[in-house]
Write a protein that holds these residues in place. Structure first.
Motif, PDB file in Angstrom:
ATOM      1  N   UNK A   1     -16.613  -7.198 -18.632  1.00 35.81           N
ATOM      2  CA  UNK A   1     -17.276  -5.649 -18.504  1.00 35.81           C
ATOM      3  C   UNK A   1     -18.073  -5.714 -17.294  1.00 35.81           C
ATOM      4  N   UNK A   2     -17.918  -5.003 -16.158  1.00 32.43           N
ATOM      5  CA  UNK A   2     -18.405  -5.009 -15.110  1.00 32.43           C
ATOM      6  C   UNK A   2     -18.991  -3.387 -14.904  1.00 32.43           C
ATOM      7  N   UNK A   3     -20.422  -3.213 -14.945  1.00 37.61           N
ATOM      8  CA  UNK A   3     -21.067  -2.077 -15.007  1.00 37.61           C
ATOM      9  C   UNK A   3     -20.268  -1.246 -13.412  1.00 37.61           C
ATOM     10  N   UNK A   4     -20.115   0.135 -13.762  1.00 37.23           N
ATOM     11  CA  UNK A   4     -19.695   1.031 -12.793  1.00 37.23           C
ATOM     12  C   UNK A   4     -18.038   0.832 -12.487  1.00 37.23           C
ATOM     13  N   UNK A   5     -17.679  -0.510 -12.614  1.00 37.50           N
ATOM     14  CA  UNK A   5     -16.182  -0.846 -12.475  1.00 37.50           C
ATOM     15  C   UNK A   5     -15.499  -0.625 -13.843  1.00 37.50           C
ATOM     16  N   UNK A   6     -16.072  -0.618 -15.001  1.00 38.33           N
ATOM     17  CA  UNK A   6     -15.420  -0.815 -16.184  1.00 38.33           C
ATOM     18  C   UNK A   6     -16.091   0.622 -17.025  1.00 38.33           C
ATOM     19  N   UNK A   7     -15.275   1.190 -17.478  1.00 43.20           N
ATOM     20  CA  UNK A   7     -15.848   2.306 -18.638  1.00 43.20           C
ATOM     21  C   UNK A   7     -14.865   2.564 -19.621  1.00 43.20           C
ATOM     22  N   UNK A   8     -15.383   2.915 -20.906  1.00 42.34           N
ATOM     23  CA  UNK A   8     -14.424   3.352 -21.897  1.00 42.34           C
ATOM     24  C   UNK A   8     -13.840   4.673 -22.004  1.00 42.34           C
ATOM     25  N   UNK A   9     -12.696   4.891 -21.825  1.00 43.70           N
ATOM     26  CA  UNK A   9     -12.171   6.229 -21.413  1.00 43.70           C
ATOM     27  C   UNK A   9     -12.644   7.203 -22.647  1.00 43.70           C
ATOM     28  N   UNK A  10     -12.724   6.772 -23.658  1.00 51.34           N
ATOM     29  CA  UNK A  10     -12.914   7.730 -24.963  1.00 51.34           C
ATOM     30  C   UNK A  10     -14.371   8.159 -25.134  1.00 51.34           C
ATOM     31  N   UNK A  11     -15.362   7.252 -24.526  1.00 51.80           N
ATOM     32  CA  UNK A  11     -16.560   7.689 -24.424  1.00 51.80           C
ATOM     33  C   UNK A  11     -16.800   8.527 -23.530  1.00 51.80           C
ATOM     34  N   UNK A  12     -16.331   8.264 -22.218  1.00 55.21           N
ATOM     35  CA  UNK A  12     -16.251   9.212 -21.133  1.00 55.21           C
ATOM     36  C   UNK A  12     -16.142  10.534 -21.409  1.00 55.21           C
ATOM     37  N   UNK A  13     -14.706  10.428 -21.931  1.00 57.02           N
ATOM     38  CA  UNK A  13     -14.175  12.140 -22.434  1.00 57.02           C
ATOM     39  C   UNK A  13     -15.098  12.786 -23.294  1.00 57.02           C
ATOM     40  N   UNK A  14     -15.681  11.825 -24.652  1.00 55.92           N
ATOM     41  CA  UNK A  14     -16.240  12.554 -25.505  1.00 55.92           C
ATOM     42  C   UNK A  14     -17.593  13.147 -24.764  1.00 55.92           C
ATOM     43  N   UNK A  15     -18.349  12.111 -23.915  1.00 55.33           N
ATOM     44  CA  UNK A  15     -19.668  12.442 -23.297  1.00 55.33           C
ATOM     45  C   UNK A  15     -19.456  13.633 -22.636  1.00 55.33           C
ATOM     46  N   UNK A  16     -18.245  13.861 -21.674  1.00 51.70           N
ATOM     47  CA  UNK A  16     -18.330  14.846 -20.751  1.00 51.70           C
ATOM     48  C   UNK A  16     -18.187  16.282 -21.630  1.00 51.70           C
ATOM     49  N   UNK A  17     -17.257  16.361 -22.746  1.00 52.06           N
ATOM     50  CA  UNK A  17     -17.048  17.179 -23.616  1.00 52.06           C
ATOM     51  C   UNK A  17     -18.298  17.761 -24.117  1.00 52.06           C
ATOM     52  N   UNK A  18     -19.262  16.774 -24.794  1.00 53.70           N
ATOM     53  CA  UNK A  18     -20.531  17.202 -25.136  1.00 53.70           C
ATOM     54  C   UNK A  18     -21.189  17.992 -24.385  1.00 53.70           C
ATOM     55  N   UNK A  19     -21.300  17.229 -23.190  1.00 56.58           N
ATOM     56  CA  UNK A  19     -22.105  17.966 -22.279  1.00 56.58           C
ATOM     57  C   UNK A  19     -21.602  19.430 -22.079  1.00 56.58           C
ATOM     58  N   UNK A  20     -20.525  19.508 -21.725  1.00 58.43           N
ATOM     59  CA  UNK A  20     -20.021  20.840 -21.279  1.00 58.43           C
ATOM     60  C   UNK A  20     -20.123  21.912 -22.665  1.00 58.43           C
TER      61      UNK A  20
END
Lengths: 142, 230
Positions: free
Chosen positions: A99-118
Motif C-alpha cells: 500500500x502506498x500513500x496517495x497512490x492507493x486508496x480503498x474505493x469503499x472508504x473513499x465513496x462512503x467518506x465522500x457520501x458522509x461529507x455530502x
C-alpha cells in the motif's frame, strides 16, 4: 507527597516523549551512509524514519517501469515525492503488493467518506434554512 | 433577565483552541498527503502533518492528566436521562421556539447528546487516529528485525483506519461548526468558548436551583445551601 509524585510522573512522561522524538529523528548511522548519495536531502530530511533504501532500489520497482536503469540518480534528476505518490503514472506503479500513500486508496472508504461529507452538508443546510425561514416568519408576526 | 454563567475553565479553552489549530492543520495536510489536492507540496504536507501529530500527542497527554487530576472526566459519563427530550428538541422544538431541555452551567457543561458524541470521539475516533497515525509513522520497509518497525503488510490496514477516521472527524467538524450557531444567540456559544462565560436567560434563583440539583449529585449540598441562605 501527592504533588511530588505527580510532578515526578509528569517529568517522566515529558522526558520520555522528548527522548522518543529525539531518537526518532536522530538515526545517526543511517545519515553517515546516506551522506554520500546524490539524493541525500530526500532520504535524510523526510524519508529516513519511514523508508529505507530498498523501498526504491528493489527489483519489483525497476522491472516494469525503469528497464535498463539502475535507479541511481544524479542530484538534479533525483525523484520528487509526487513521482511515486500519485494515482496516475506513479513511478512505482509496478510495485502493487504494498500500500502506498496517495497512490492507493480503498474505493469503499473513499465513496462512503465522500457520501458522509455530502450528507453532513445537506443536513446542516436543510436545518439552517428552516431556522432562518422560521425566524423571519416569527419577526413578521411580532 | 440575563445571567452570566461561567462554563469553560482557562485550561479547557486553551485545550479547545489548540485542538482547533492542530486539527485544521492535520486535516488540511492529511488530505493533501492522501492525494485529494495539491497546495503545499507533498514533502511540506508530510512534515507539517508529522510535527502537528507530535504536538497533538503531547496536548492529549496534558489533557488526560488534567481531566484525571481535576475529576472533570466525570462530565463525559453518559446519561440516558433527557436524551429523548433533546432529540425531539433538535428535530422539532427548535422551530417552535421551545427552550433547550438542558441548561449549560459550570457543573454540567455538556448536554446528553454532547456527552455521547464526545465519549465516542474521545474513546474511539481520536485514539484510533492517534494510534494508526503513529503506527504509520514508525513503519519501516523491509522489516529487518521485529523491533524496528511495523511490517509492510500491515500498512494497508493502518492506512485505511486512518483514512476512515479522517472522514468521520471531518463530518464531526462540519456538524460541530454548525452547532456553534445554535446557542441562545447566534454567537453566544462562540463567545462562551472564547471568554468562558455564557449569558443564560434565567432568574438568579433558577440558576441556583439548577446548581443545587447538580451539586447534590456531587455530594456537597451543605456548602451551596449556606451560600443560598446568605
Amino acid at each position: 507527597m501527592k504533588k511530588i509524585l505527580f510532578s515526578l510522573l509528569l517529568t517522566g512522561i515529558v522526558v520520555t516523549i522528548v527522548l522518543g522524538i529525539y531518537e526518532h529523528f536522530k538515526n545517526e548511522s543511517y545519515k553517515q551512509n546516506v551522506n554520500n548519495l546524490p539524493h541525500k536531502d530526500i532520504v535524510i530530511n523526510n524519508h529516513i524514519p519511514k523508508i529505507s533504501c530498498q523501498t526504491c532500489h528493489i527489483p519489483g520497482a525497476s522491472t516494469e517501469n525503469l528497464q535498463g536503469q539502475n535507479m541511481i540518480y544524479s542530484k538534479e534528476n533525483s525523484p520528487k515525492c509526487r513521482e511515486c505518490h500519485t494515482v496516475n503514472n506513479s513511478r512505482l506503479a509496478g510495485l502493487n503488493n504494498i500500500y502506498m500513500t496517495a497512490r492507493d486508496s480503498n474505493k469503499f472508504i473513499e465513496f462512503a467518506g465522500v457520501i458522509l461529507i455530502i450528507f453532513s452538508f445537506i443536513g446542516i443546510l436543510i436545518h439552517g434554512t428552516m431556522r432562518i425561514i422560521l425566524n423571519l416568519k416569527k419577526k413578521k408576526y411580532n | 433577565m440575563k445571567n452570566k454563567v461561567y462554563i469553560y475553565k482557562p485550561f479547557e479553552r486553551f485545550w479547545h483552541w489548540a485542538q482547533v489549530i492542530l486539527i485544521f492543520i492535520l486535516i488540511f495536510t492529511g488530505f493533501e498527503i492522501h492525494g485529494t489536492y495539491e497546495i503545499l507540496g507533498y514533502r511540506n504536507a508530510v512534515q507539517y502533518h508529522t510535527l502537528s501529530g507530535y504536538i497533538f500527542l503531547i496536548l492529549i497527554l496534558f489533557a488526560v492528566i488534567w481531566h484525571i487530576i481535576t475529576g472533570e472526566w466525570r462530565k463525559y459519563l453518559p446519561t440516558i436521562k433527557n436524551l429523548k427530550a433533546q432529540a425531539f428538541f433538535y428535530l422539532f422544538g427548535f422551530f417552535s421556539n421551545q427552550s433547550h431541555p438542558t441548561k449549560a452551567s459550570v457543573l454540567s457543561k455538556l448536554c446528553p447528546f454532547q456527552k455521547l458524541v464526545y465519549l465516542v470521539l474521545k474513546l474511539l475516533v481520536i485514539p484510533v487516529m492517534v494510534a494508526s497515525g503513529f503506527l504509520y509513522l514508525i513503519f519501516r520497509f523491509p522489516q529487518k528485525s521485529s523491533l524496528l518497525g511495523i511490517s509492510i503488510d500491515s500498512i494497508e490496514t493502518i492506512a485505511l483506519f486512518h483514512t476512515a477516521g479522517a472522514f468521520i472527524l471531518l463530518a464531526f467538524l462540519i456538524f460541530h461548526m454548525y452547532l456553534i450557531t445554535t446557542g441562545i444567540t447566534t454567537t453566544s456559544n462562540l463567545k462562551a468558548m472564547i471568554l468562558g462565560y455564557e449569558e443564560v436567560e434565567v432568574k438568579t434563583v433558577q440558576v441556583k436551583k439548577i446548581l443545587i440539583e447538580e451539586v447534590v449529585e456531587e455530594k456537597s449540598f451543605t456548602a451551596v445551601k449556606e451560600e443560598v441562605n446568605d
